[in-house]
Motif scaffolding. Sequence first.
Motif, PDB file in Angstrom:
ATOM      1  N   GLU A  32      60.602  -7.354-110.407  1.00  0.00           N
ATOM      2  CA  GLU A  32      59.478  -6.927-109.584  1.00  0.00           C
ATOM      3  C   GLU A  32      58.968  -8.046-108.672  1.00  0.00           C
ATOM      4  N   VAL A  33      59.328  -9.282-108.981  1.00  0.00           N
ATOM      5  CA  VAL A  33      58.882 -10.425-108.189  1.00  0.00           C
ATOM      6  C   VAL A  33      59.903 -10.676-107.073  1.00  0.00           C
ATOM      7  N   SER A  34      59.500 -10.349-105.857  1.00  0.00           N
ATOM      8  CA  SER A  34      60.403 -10.538-104.727  1.00  0.00           C
ATOM      9  C   SER A  34      59.868 -11.563-103.733  1.00  0.00           C
ATOM     10  N   ASP A  35      58.634 -12.022-103.947  1.00  0.00           N
ATOM     11  CA  ASP A  35      58.003 -12.984-103.046  1.00  0.00           C
ATOM     12  C   ASP A  35      57.050 -13.846-103.867  1.00  0.00           C
ATOM     13  N   ILE A  36      56.803 -15.053-103.419  1.00  0.00           N
ATOM     14  CA  ILE A  36      55.908 -15.964-104.142  1.00  0.00           C
ATOM     15  C   ILE A  36      54.506 -15.362-104.270  1.00  0.00           C
ATOM     16  N   ASP A  37      54.119 -14.507-103.329  1.00  0.00           N
ATOM     17  CA  ASP A  37      52.804 -13.866-103.379  1.00  0.00           C
ATOM     18  C   ASP A  37      52.698 -12.824-104.487  1.00  0.00           C
ATOM     19  N   ASP A  40      50.528 -13.890-109.368  1.00  0.00           N
ATOM     20  CA  ASP A  40      49.078 -13.931-109.186  1.00  0.00           C
ATOM     21  C   ASP A  40      48.405 -15.232-109.605  1.00  0.00           C
ATOM     22  N   CYS A  41      48.962 -15.944-110.546  1.00  0.00           N
ATOM     23  CA  CYS A  41      48.287 -17.126-111.092  1.00  0.00           C
ATOM     24  C   CYS A  41      48.258 -18.282-110.089  1.00  0.00           C
ATOM     25  N   GLU A  42      47.196 -19.046-110.154  1.00  0.00           N
ATOM     26  CA  GLU A  42      47.042 -20.224-109.290  1.00  0.00           C
ATOM     27  C   GLU A  42      48.084 -21.296-109.567  1.00  0.00           C
ATOM     28  N   CYS A  43      48.741 -21.251-110.714  1.00  0.00           N
ATOM     29  CA  CYS A  43      49.727 -22.273-111.055  1.00  0.00           C
ATOM     30  C   CYS A  43      50.912 -22.258-110.102  1.00  0.00           C
ATOM     31  N   TRP A  44      51.095 -21.199-109.327  1.00  0.00           N
ATOM     32  CA  TRP A  44      52.207 -21.106-108.384  1.00  0.00           C
ATOM     33  C   TRP A  44      51.837 -21.615-107.004  1.00  0.00           C
ATOM     34  N   ASP A  45      50.601 -22.026-106.783  1.00  0.00           N
ATOM     35  CA  ASP A  45      50.153 -22.480-105.467  1.00  0.00           C
ATOM     36  C   ASP A  45      50.897 -23.718-104.972  1.00  0.00           C
ATOM     37  N   ASP A  46      51.462 -24.502-105.880  1.00  0.00           N
ATOM     38  CA  ASP A  46      52.192 -25.718-105.492  1.00  0.00           C
ATOM     39  C   ASP A  46      53.577 -25.405-104.926  1.00  0.00           C
ATOM     40  N   TYR A  47      54.025 -24.177-105.080  1.00  0.00           N
ATOM     41  CA  TYR A  47      55.347 -23.768-104.596  1.00  0.00           C
ATOM     42  C   TYR A  47      55.201 -23.032-103.270  1.00  0.00           C
ATOM     43  N   SER A  49      57.980 -21.247-101.981  1.00  0.00           N
ATOM     44  CA  SER A  49      58.884 -20.095-102.012  1.00  0.00           C
ATOM     45  C   SER A  49      59.455 -19.911-103.403  1.00  0.00           C
ATOM     46  N   LEU A  50      60.047 -18.759-103.633  1.00  0.00           N
ATOM     47  CA  LEU A  50      60.679 -18.500-104.917  1.00  0.00           C
ATOM     48  C   LEU A  50      61.885 -19.412-105.148  1.00  0.00           C
ATOM     49  N   ALA A  51      62.518 -19.846-104.088  1.00  0.00           N
ATOM     50  CA  ALA A  51      63.686 -20.730-104.206  1.00  0.00           C
ATOM     51  C   ALA A  51      63.319 -22.047-104.898  1.00  0.00           C
ATOM     52  N   GLU A  52      62.077 -22.494-104.773  1.00  0.00           N
ATOM     53  CA  GLU A  52      61.655 -23.736-105.416  1.00  0.00           C
ATOM     54  C   GLU A  52      61.499 -23.589-106.917  1.00  0.00           C
TER      55      GLU A  52
END
Length: 53
Positions: A32-37, A40-47, A49-52
Amino acid sequence: MPFMSDSDFSVHDDDCEKQASGWMPISSLPDEVSDIDDLDCECWDDYDSLAEI
């Protein structure tokens, strides 16, 4: 490595401050995850794109 919460199935980074007991490591992000957006969690703000991840 991403982790999934067993209480709400949300996905978090391995050093997320919200991490508590009951989290399990997962080898890849859910389909279901196709984009970094989609994460929902703020822990992903440092990334940027999903490639990272």
